[in-house]
Design a protein around this motif. Structure first.
Motif, PDB file in Angstrom:
ATOM      1  N   TYR A 120       0.853  -1.411  -0.007  1.00 46.58           N
ATOM      2  CA  TYR A 120       0.191  -0.150  -0.268  1.00 46.58           C
ATOM      3  C   TYR A 120       0.596   1.159   0.064  1.00 46.58           C
ATOM      4  CZ  TYR A 120      -2.980  -3.353   1.444  1.00 46.58           C
ATOM      5  OH  TYR A 120      -4.115  -4.389   1.347  1.00 46.58           O
ATOM      6  N   GLY A 121       2.102   1.270   0.066  1.00 43.18           N
ATOM      7  CA  GLY A 121       2.955   2.464   0.128  1.00 43.18           C
ATOM      8  C   GLY A 121       2.879   2.664   1.721  1.00 43.18           C
ATOM      9  N   PHE A 122       3.664   4.008   1.749  1.00 44.00           N
ATOM     10  CA  PHE A 122       3.455   4.427   3.215  1.00 44.00           C
ATOM     11  C   PHE A 122       2.148   5.065   3.691  1.00 44.00           C
ATOM     12  CE2 PHE A 122       4.331   8.248   6.225  1.00 44.00           C
ATOM     13  CZ  PHE A 122       5.295   7.252   7.282  1.00 44.00           C
ATOM     14  N   GLU A 123       1.902   5.812   2.905  1.00 39.72           N
ATOM     15  CA  GLU A 123       0.598   6.623   3.072  1.00 39.72           C
ATOM     16  C   GLU A 123      -0.574   5.729   2.698  1.00 39.72           C
ATOM     17  OE1 GLU A 123       0.566  10.410   3.041  1.00 39.72           O
ATOM     18  OE2 GLU A 123       2.114  10.809   2.162  1.00 39.72           O
ATOM     19  N   GLY A 124      -0.431   4.821   2.012  1.00 42.34           N
ATOM     20  CA  GLY A 124      -1.795   4.117   1.905  1.00 42.34           C
ATOM     21  C   GLY A 124      -1.678   2.884   3.118  1.00 42.34           C
ATOM     22  N   LEU A 169      17.245   5.756  -8.940  1.00 39.89           N
ATOM     23  CA  LEU A 169      18.344   5.932  -8.690  1.00 39.89           C
ATOM     24  C   LEU A 169      18.682   7.808  -9.124  1.00 39.89           C
ATOM     25  CD1 LEU A 169      21.203   3.506 -10.149  1.00 39.89           C
ATOM     26  CD2 LEU A 169      18.942   3.766  -8.207  1.00 39.89           C
ATOM     27  N   ALA A 170      18.147   8.651  -9.668  1.00 41.62           N
ATOM     28  CA  ALA A 170      17.975   9.977  -9.342  1.00 41.62           C
ATOM     29  C   ALA A 170      17.165  10.483  -8.146  1.00 41.62           C
ATOM     30  CB  ALA A 170      17.116  10.748 -10.654  1.00 41.62           C
ATOM     31  N   ARG A 171      16.282  10.220  -7.928  1.00 41.13           N
ATOM     32  CA  ARG A 171      15.984  10.716  -6.887  1.00 41.13           C
ATOM     33  C   ARG A 171      16.452   9.946  -5.328  1.00 41.13           C
ATOM     34  NH1 ARG A 171      10.664  13.207  -5.797  1.00 41.13           N
ATOM     35  NH2 ARG A 171      10.390  12.102  -4.325  1.00 41.13           N
ATOM     36  N   ALA A 172      16.721   8.996  -5.278  1.00 42.13           N
ATOM     37  CA  ALA A 172      16.993   8.120  -4.309  1.00 42.13           C
ATOM     38  C   ALA A 172      18.263   8.910  -3.860  1.00 42.13           C
ATOM     39  CB  ALA A 172      17.672   6.834  -4.261  1.00 42.13           C
ATOM     40  N   PHE A 173      19.103   9.242  -5.371  1.00 39.63           N
ATOM     41  CA  PHE A 173      20.591  10.106  -4.499  1.00 39.63           C
ATOM     42  C   PHE A 173      20.197  11.872  -5.022  1.00 39.63           C
ATOM     43  CE2 PHE A 173      22.742   5.689  -6.564  1.00 39.63           C
ATOM     44  CZ  PHE A 173      22.836   5.753  -5.088  1.00 39.63           C
ATOM     45  N   LEU A 188      -3.337  19.252 -10.938  1.00 41.86           N
ATOM     46  CA  LEU A 188      -4.026  18.082 -10.545  1.00 41.86           C
ATOM     47  C   LEU A 188      -2.666  16.973 -10.381  1.00 41.86           C
ATOM     48  CD1 LEU A 188      -6.047  17.267  -9.014  1.00 41.86           C
ATOM     49  CD2 LEU A 188      -7.801  16.963 -11.287  1.00 41.86           C
ATOM     50  N   ALA A 189      -1.686  17.025 -12.287  1.00 40.35           N
ATOM     51  CA  ALA A 189      -0.863  15.551 -12.533  1.00 40.35           C
ATOM     52  C   ALA A 189       0.146  15.803 -11.516  1.00 40.35           C
ATOM     53  CB  ALA A 189      -0.946  16.107 -13.331  1.00 40.35           C
ATOM     54  N   GLU A 190       0.637  16.907 -10.811  1.00 43.50           N
ATOM     55  CA  GLU A 190       1.908  17.275 -10.039  1.00 43.50           C
ATOM     56  C   GLU A 190       1.265  17.292  -9.016  1.00 43.50           C
ATOM     57  OE1 GLU A 190       3.522  18.163 -12.445  1.00 43.50           O
ATOM     58  OE2 GLU A 190       5.306  17.735 -11.093  1.00 43.50           O
ATOM     59  N   VAL A 191      -0.005  17.084  -8.789  1.00 45.32           N
ATOM     60  CA  VAL A 191      -0.333  16.666  -7.231  1.00 45.32           C
ATOM     61  C   VAL A 191       0.339  15.334  -7.533  1.00 45.32           C
ATOM     62  CG1 VAL A 191      -2.019  16.854  -5.171  1.00 45.32           C
ATOM     63  CG2 VAL A 191      -1.750  18.673  -6.905  1.00 45.32           C
ATOM     64  N   PHE A 192      -0.409  14.154  -7.895  1.00 47.62           N
ATOM     65  CA  PHE A 192      -0.397  13.155  -7.934  1.00 47.62           C
ATOM     66  C   PHE A 192       0.972  12.770  -7.969  1.00 47.62           C
ATOM     67  CE2 PHE A 192      -5.467  13.263  -9.239  1.00 47.62           C
ATOM     68  CZ  PHE A 192      -6.104  11.934  -7.983  1.00 47.62           C
ATOM     69  N   ARG A 193       1.843  13.128  -8.812  1.00 47.43           N
ATOM     70  CA  ARG A 193       3.131  13.206  -8.957  1.00 47.43           C
ATOM     71  C   ARG A 193       3.667  13.551  -7.662  1.00 47.43           C
ATOM     72  NH1 ARG A 193       3.475  13.530 -14.418  1.00 47.43           N
ATOM     73  NH2 ARG A 193       2.882  15.814 -14.618  1.00 47.43           N
ATOM     74  N   THR A 194       3.535  14.320  -6.800  1.00 51.68           N
ATOM     75  CA  THR A 194       4.039  14.724  -5.287  1.00 51.68           C
ATOM     76  C   THR A 194       3.867  13.367  -4.320  1.00 51.68           C
ATOM     77  OG1 THR A 194       4.098  16.987  -6.056  1.00 51.68           O
ATOM     78  CG2 THR A 194       4.566  16.205  -3.619  1.00 51.68           C
ATOM     79  N   LEU A 197      10.715  -1.780  -1.904  1.00 51.64           N
ATOM     80  CA  LEU A 197      10.458  -1.325  -0.799  1.00 51.64           C
ATOM     81  C   LEU A 197      11.090   0.100  -0.906  1.00 51.64           C
ATOM     82  CD1 LEU A 197       7.842  -0.391   1.309  1.00 51.64           C
ATOM     83  CD2 LEU A 197       9.929  -1.573   3.191  1.00 51.64           C
ATOM     84  N   VAL A 198      12.149   0.062  -0.989  1.00 48.89           N
ATOM     85  CA  VAL A 198      13.528   0.743  -0.849  1.00 48.89           C
ATOM     86  C   VAL A 198      12.764   2.338  -2.062  1.00 48.89           C
ATOM     87  CG1 VAL A 198      15.045   2.121  -0.735  1.00 48.89           C
ATOM     88  CG2 VAL A 198      14.682  -0.030  -0.047  1.00 48.89           C
ATOM     89  N   GLY A 199      12.817   1.471  -3.243  1.00 46.95           N
ATOM     90  CA  GLY A 199      12.344   2.025  -4.619  1.00 46.95           C
ATOM     91  C   GLY A 199      11.108   2.462  -4.327  1.00 46.95           C
ATOM     92  N   VAL A 200      10.354   2.234  -3.808  1.00 45.45           N
ATOM     93  CA  VAL A 200       8.779   3.119  -4.000  1.00 45.45           C
ATOM     94  C   VAL A 200       8.775   4.134  -3.012  1.00 45.45           C
ATOM     95  CG1 VAL A 200       6.716   2.453  -2.707  1.00 45.45           C
ATOM     96  CG2 VAL A 200       7.202   0.281  -4.236  1.00 45.45           C
ATOM     97  N   PHE A 201       9.575   3.650  -1.675  1.00 47.11           N
ATOM     98  CA  PHE A 201       9.693   5.202  -1.160  1.00 47.11           C
ATOM     99  C   PHE A 201      10.560   6.334  -1.823  1.00 47.11           C
ATOM    100  CE2 PHE A 201       9.087   3.955   3.866  1.00 47.11           C
ATOM    101  CZ  PHE A 201       7.701   3.193   3.858  1.00 47.11           C
ATOM    102  N   ALA A 202      11.622   5.703  -2.541  1.00 47.88           N
ATOM    103  CA  ALA A 202      12.602   6.786  -4.123  1.00 47.88           C
ATOM    104  C   ALA A 202      11.952   7.603  -4.605  1.00 47.88           C
ATOM    105  CB  ALA A 202      13.461   6.137  -4.258  1.00 47.88           C
ATOM    106  N   LEU A 203      10.789   7.220  -5.112  1.00 51.26           N
ATOM    107  CA  LEU A 203       9.979   7.764  -5.750  1.00 51.26           C
ATOM    108  C   LEU A 203       8.355   8.606  -5.543  1.00 51.26           C
ATOM    109  CD1 LEU A 203       8.892   4.933  -8.767  1.00 51.26           C
ATOM    110  CD2 LEU A 203      10.551   7.245  -9.034  1.00 51.26           C
ATOM    111  N   GLY A 204       8.328   8.342  -3.966  1.00 44.16           N
ATOM    112  CA  GLY A 204       7.582   9.142  -3.400  1.00 44.16           C
ATOM    113  C   GLY A 204       7.652  10.546  -2.149  1.00 44.16           C
TER     114      GLY A 204
END
Lengths: 186, 186
Positions: free
Chosen positions: A22-26, B162-166, B15-21, A103-110
């Motif tokens: 569910y992800g962190f928020e879910g 990876l870009a987000r992670a780093f 709206l898209a930006e909110v969902f993305r974030t 899980l870490v990848g999901v967190f990285a994107l969120g």
DNA sequence: GTCTATAGAGTGATAGAC
DNA sequence: GTCTATCACTCTATAGAC
């Protein structure tokens, strides 16, 4: 009543599965309660820090698992090619051929990335560094090894996305095969 | 009061930006209201179907954007290499060199994948098919072209992780460069 | 009695829907 | 703005192991 054993350690894998799904928020406490078969009281007994602490502990456990089962075995073997092959096998099994997300990848994107920034960064750093070191031992130049390691770790994350999007495990397993060949060639 | 112009079309990018974030679950109506500068009443006037409809419309718009700006230009050029180069440029700009995540990728990893399964699958299919067709026109065998296209689209998704992670855009831009070279080589 | 694991009623705040 | 449901979380009460 009460005392149905259960220790904090036993709860973590179930917790991890809830966060993965569910992800962190879910991951609501209702879902966590359902997924762990624990009442709210027990949950807060184990994790007084709430969801934040739960996620922290789960990330630490994922990190430890990879450290022990993937990164270490990568470099404790005499033959680096063997370690690399073992890594791909472990990864394929861990992600259940692409059915299970990282899980870490999901967190990285969120947006939870910022809250767990260090854990997220360290996980991928450790993976890339361990793989890179094995590649150097296999004869690659340091710079080339680093680039290849990034390509492989990123490629695995991307393959998880595609495997989930198409709901097909072969997208994941074929990517693992291709990446492994690329590392062992030359 | 009221009548501050605003049409449904204008709301979709915000709206898209909110969902993305925040992801689907994390995109609360409060955040949506804040991100669109719209009251809850207006939001439900535009999207009577609630969050589900909002996400649906946003995904459709993302799909359309890629169709027009990326997939079409891939194959409407006489020289396929030119189309491929244009694709990488468009993608780099769209994802803001890795600062912006792929909404469809995020949905693919989450449990909302099932709710928007068709949209998620079609987005990646369309991308892979368009790129694959360009590669065939560039002289690749169909099977090889398909595998390369999957590698590139997956590689881009992984590079975003990876870009987000780093928190480093160069991880993304360097991956784009590497993937482009691989397609244009040979 | 004390400690730990348990269940769950109850808190105010906020969710999504209309 | 108003609705109800659900949110994360607190608290009290318990049962059993020492």
């Amino acid at each position: 009543m009460a005392r149905v054993i259960a220790e904090r350690e036993d709860v973590i894998p179930m917790l991890a599965e809830v966060f993965r799904t569910y992800g962190f928020e879910g991951a609501s406490l209702a879902r966590i309660s359902e997924g762990t078969k624990l009442g709210k009281g027990s949950i807060y007994h184990f994790f007084p820090g709430g969801k934040e602490e739960m996620a922290e502990v789960v990330l630490a456990q994922v990190d430890e698992w990879f450290q022990r089962n993937v990164f270490e075995s990568l470099n404790e073997r005499a033959d680096p090619a063997e370690g690399i092959t073992a890594m791909f096998d472990d990864v394929g099994r861990y992600f259940m051929s692409g059915r299970r997300v990282c899980l870490v990848g999901v967190f990285a994107l969120g947006n939870e990335r910022d809250r767990f920034a260090t854990r997220v960064r360290d996980y991928f750093s450790a993976w890339i560094d361990a793989l890179s070191a094995a590649l150097v031992r296999a004869g690659r130049k340091p710079k080339e090894a680093k680039a290849l390691a990034e390509e492989v770790v990123g490629g695995i994350q991307g393959a998880l996305v595609l495997a989930r999007a198409f709901d097909r495990t072969d997208v994941f397993t074929e990517t693992l095969d291709r990446l492994r060949e690329r590392l062992l060639a030359n």
